[in-house]
Design an enzyme around this catalytic site. Structure first.
Site, PDB file in Angstrom:
ATOM      1  N   GLU A  85      26.064  42.981 -13.699  1.00  9.67           N
ATOM      2  CA  GLU A  85      26.522  42.253 -12.931  1.00  9.67           C
ATOM      3  C   GLU A  85      27.912  41.627 -13.522  1.00  9.67           C
ATOM      4  O   GLU A  85      28.714  41.142 -12.777  1.00  9.67           O
ATOM      5  CB  GLU A  85      25.446  41.128 -12.926  1.00  9.67           C
ATOM      6  CG  GLU A  85      24.354  41.478 -11.728  1.00  9.67           C
ATOM      7  CD  GLU A  85      24.894  41.952 -10.492  1.00  9.67           C
ATOM      8  OE1 GLU A  85      25.916  41.676  -9.775  1.00  9.67           O
ATOM      9  OE2 GLU A  85      24.141  42.807  -9.818  1.00  9.67           O
ATOM     10  N   TYR A 137      27.733  33.328  -8.021  1.00  7.43           N
ATOM     11  CA  TYR A 137      27.098  34.530  -7.455  1.00  7.43           C
ATOM     12  C   TYR A 137      26.448  35.460  -8.686  1.00  7.43           C
ATOM     13  O   TYR A 137      25.161  35.914  -8.258  1.00  7.43           O
ATOM     14  CB  TYR A 137      28.422  35.334  -7.158  1.00  7.43           C
ATOM     15  CG  TYR A 137      27.955  36.949  -7.145  1.00  7.43           C
ATOM     16  CD1 TYR A 137      27.344  37.184  -5.873  1.00  7.43           C
ATOM     17  CD2 TYR A 137      27.988  37.795  -7.852  1.00  7.43           C
ATOM     18  CE1 TYR A 137      26.976  38.631  -5.737  1.00  7.43           C
ATOM     19  CE2 TYR A 137      27.636  39.201  -7.954  1.00  7.43           C
ATOM     20  CZ  TYR A 137      27.135  39.489  -6.733  1.00  7.43           C
ATOM     21  OH  TYR A 137      26.853  40.704  -6.706  1.00  7.43           O
ATOM     22  N   ASP A 184      28.489  38.250  -2.350  1.00  3.19           N
ATOM     23  CA  ASP A 184      30.122  38.749  -2.931  1.00  3.19           C
ATOM     24  C   ASP A 184      30.931  39.037  -1.638  1.00  3.19           C
ATOM     25  O   ASP A 184      30.361  38.780  -0.715  1.00  3.19           O
ATOM     26  CB  ASP A 184      29.549  39.654  -4.131  1.00  3.19           C
ATOM     27  CG  ASP A 184      29.424  41.273  -3.189  1.00  3.19           C
ATOM     28  OD1 ASP A 184      28.939  40.837  -2.140  1.00  3.19           O
ATOM     29  OD2 ASP A 184      29.249  42.362  -4.030  1.00  3.19           O
ATOM     30  N   CYS A 226      28.643  48.857   6.517  1.00  5.12           N
ATOM     31  CA  CYS A 226      29.521  47.737   6.921  1.00  5.12           C
ATOM     32  C   CYS A 226      30.789  47.793   6.270  1.00  5.12           C
ATOM     33  O   CYS A 226      30.841  46.519   5.574  1.00  5.12           O
ATOM     34  CB  CYS A 226      28.813  46.432   6.998  1.00  5.12           C
ATOM     35  SG  CYS A 226      29.378  45.245   7.997  1.00  5.12           S
ATOM     36  N   CYS A 275      23.720  51.381  11.297  1.00  9.91           N
ATOM     37  CA  CYS A 275      23.380  50.103  10.763  1.00  9.91           C
ATOM     38  C   CYS A 275      21.931  49.456  11.166  1.00  9.91           C
ATOM     39  O   CYS A 275      21.489  49.167  12.591  1.00  9.91           O
ATOM     40  CB  CYS A 275      24.405  49.088  10.966  1.00  9.91           C
ATOM     41  SG  CYS A 275      24.014  47.143  10.349  1.00  9.91           S
ATOM     42  N   CYS A 316      23.974  42.322  15.978  1.00  9.41           N
ATOM     43  CA  CYS A 316      25.257  42.113  15.235  1.00  9.41           C
ATOM     44  C   CYS A 316      26.068  41.317  16.304  1.00  9.41           C
ATOM     45  O   CYS A 316      26.621  42.105  17.210  1.00  9.41           O
ATOM     46  CB  CYS A 316      25.851  43.331  14.743  1.00  9.41           C
ATOM     47  SG  CYS A 316      27.326  42.952  13.890  1.00  9.41           S
TER      48      CYS A 316
HETATM   49  N1  ADE Z   1      28.380  44.593  -7.050  1.00  7.53           N
HETATM   50  C1  ADE Z   1      27.736  43.483  -7.470  1.00  7.53           C
HETATM   51  N2  ADE Z   1      26.452  43.866  -8.127  1.00  7.53           N
HETATM   52  C2  ADE Z   1      26.093  45.058  -7.483  1.00  7.53           C
HETATM   53  C3  ADE Z   1      25.057  45.856  -7.790  1.00  7.53           C
HETATM   54  N3  ADE Z   1      23.807  45.230  -8.590  1.00  7.53           N
HETATM   55  N4  ADE Z   1      24.764  47.146  -7.246  1.00  7.53           N
HETATM   56  C4  ADE Z   1      25.906  47.354  -6.574  1.00  7.53           C
HETATM   57  N5  ADE Z   1      27.093  46.665  -6.375  1.00  7.53           N
HETATM   58  C5  ADE Z   1      27.013  45.474  -6.899  1.00  7.53           C
END
Ligand code: ADE
Length: 369
Positions: free
Chosen positions: A49, A132, A150, A202, A212, A218
């Site tokens: 992350e 986040y 995000d 998306c 989707c 949506c």
């Molecule tokens: N972007 C941020 N964290 C992510 C994750 N765990 N898997 C894929 N894309 C990401």
């Protein structure tokens, strides 16, 4: 009139289940992702992350593997010098992340006995972890009922709820809408499902609505405005800065590198000596005054360009071949792959070495990265 809370809740629960069912069939295989039925390792989740902040999955994968190969546990990572971490991080960008990563590893190893805190609130107290990332780690590693919104998730939600205001003005609203969707169970899968939906279905351009799980529901799709959302604010123009770099090579092919100050942009990383960054390039005469020592400096044709978050940089490159190393600040490096060279500095060295020479092999492999 808006739906009553109980109805809204059951609708959100349906949405979560639809997304999870889609995820069970279409989830991406990613190096940091636990396999179905496996427990996620908090160290791996945290490492990935941090690397994925403002960085694509494609760019992160090889760095993630290399970090894990060298430092398979948080205690191992905490035990090495920061410079080792910066060297392996070189090229991934946003170097404050690497410094905070190392700081956080030390805290987890030394103060928590190598175990990561298991709530978003506690995780957020660690360096480099914001709203986040704390939500993502708490959900993915500990299945806490947390949300991780995000830019991808923002896009999905802006479309699902047909939000037409500029995205920067509705961040809090998107958090609330996202939070309301998180299911009691499988919150970690839900967070990753939202990421996968944003990355594969998306997408910013030409979303694949027919595939989707939320197509019928949506808001943007109902009004055929999915291509127009999310609405971005006006992009700020980035100022342009210019300067000169000095790549000196000795008879063995070693290149002179200096270390950047610990604080500030690219803090603690290596670079060839550089002059100041100003509105324009220095004249040839000015450049000679900026050079680290007297030599026959020759300007190479062409310019090296690099985009930073807040400005664009253009660099002219001067090279010199010398017989004897002058007494000057810095280190003469033969094996460039072992130096903590950020991408812009790597580009400068590659540009300087483009004439072929003892390091041409390095130049070719660096260009491929
Ligand atoms: N972007 C941020 N964290 C992510 C994750 N765990 N898997 C894929 N894309 C990401």
């Amino acid at each position: 009139m808006s739906a009553r809370p109980a109805i809204r809740q059951s609708r959100n629960s349906d949405r979560a289940q639809q997304l999870l069912a889609w995820y069970d069939r279409h989830r991406r295989v990613l190096p940091w992702r636990a396999k179905r039925g496996e427990r996620a390792d908090p160290y791996r989740v945290w490492l990935s992350e941090i690397m994925l902040q403002q960085t694509t999955v494609a760019a992160v994968a090889s760095y993630y593997r290399e970090f894990l190969r060298r430092w398979p546990t948080v205690k191992k990572l905490a035990a090495v010098p920061l410079d080792d971490v910066l060297t392996v991080w070189a090229g991934l960008g946003y170097y404050a992340r690497a410094r905070n990563l190392h700081k956080a590893a030390k805290i987890v190893a030394e103060e928590f006995g190598g175990r990561f805190p298991d709530t978003a609130e506690e995780l957020r107290k660690l360096p480099g972890i914001g709203a986040y990332t704390s939500g993502a780690i708490a959900a993915i590693a500990f299945d806490r009922q947390e949300v991780a919104i995000d830019a991808n998730a923002e896009r999905v939600l802006a479309r699902l709820y047909a939000i037409e205001e500029p995205i920067a003005e509705v961040k809090a609203k998107l958090q609330t809408l996202g939070r309301a969707l998180v299911p009691e169970k499988r919150a970690g899968d839900f967070a990753q499902a939202l990421m996968d939906l944003g990355a594969t279905i998306c997408t910013p351009k030409r979303p694949a609505c027919l595939n989707c799980p939320w197509m019928k529901d949506c808001g943007a799709r109902k009004r055929a405005i999915q291509d127009l959302l999310p609405v971005k604010g006006a992009e700020r123009e980035r100022p342009l800065k210019r300067g000169a770099a000095f790549v000196a090579r000795d008879a063995t092919g070693a290149v002179l590198l200096v270390k950047r100050p610990e604080k500030g942009l690219l803090g603690g990383m290596m670079q060839p000596p550089l002059g100041p960054w100003t509105e324009d390039f220095p004249s040839a005469k000015e450049a000679l005054l900026q050079a680290p020592f007297r030599a026959e400096w020759k300007r190479r044709a062409g310019i090296v360009r690099h985009g930073f978050t807040h400005f664009e940089l253009e660099i002219e490159v001067y090279t010199a071949h010398i017989d004897k190393r002058p007494n000057t600040e810095g280190r003469w490096i033969e094996d460039m792959s072992a130096a903590a060279l950020p991408t812009i500095m790597r580009k400068i060295v590659v540009h300087a070495l483009d004439d072929g020479g003892p390091l041409f092999g390095y130049a070719k492999s660096a260009r491929r990265r």
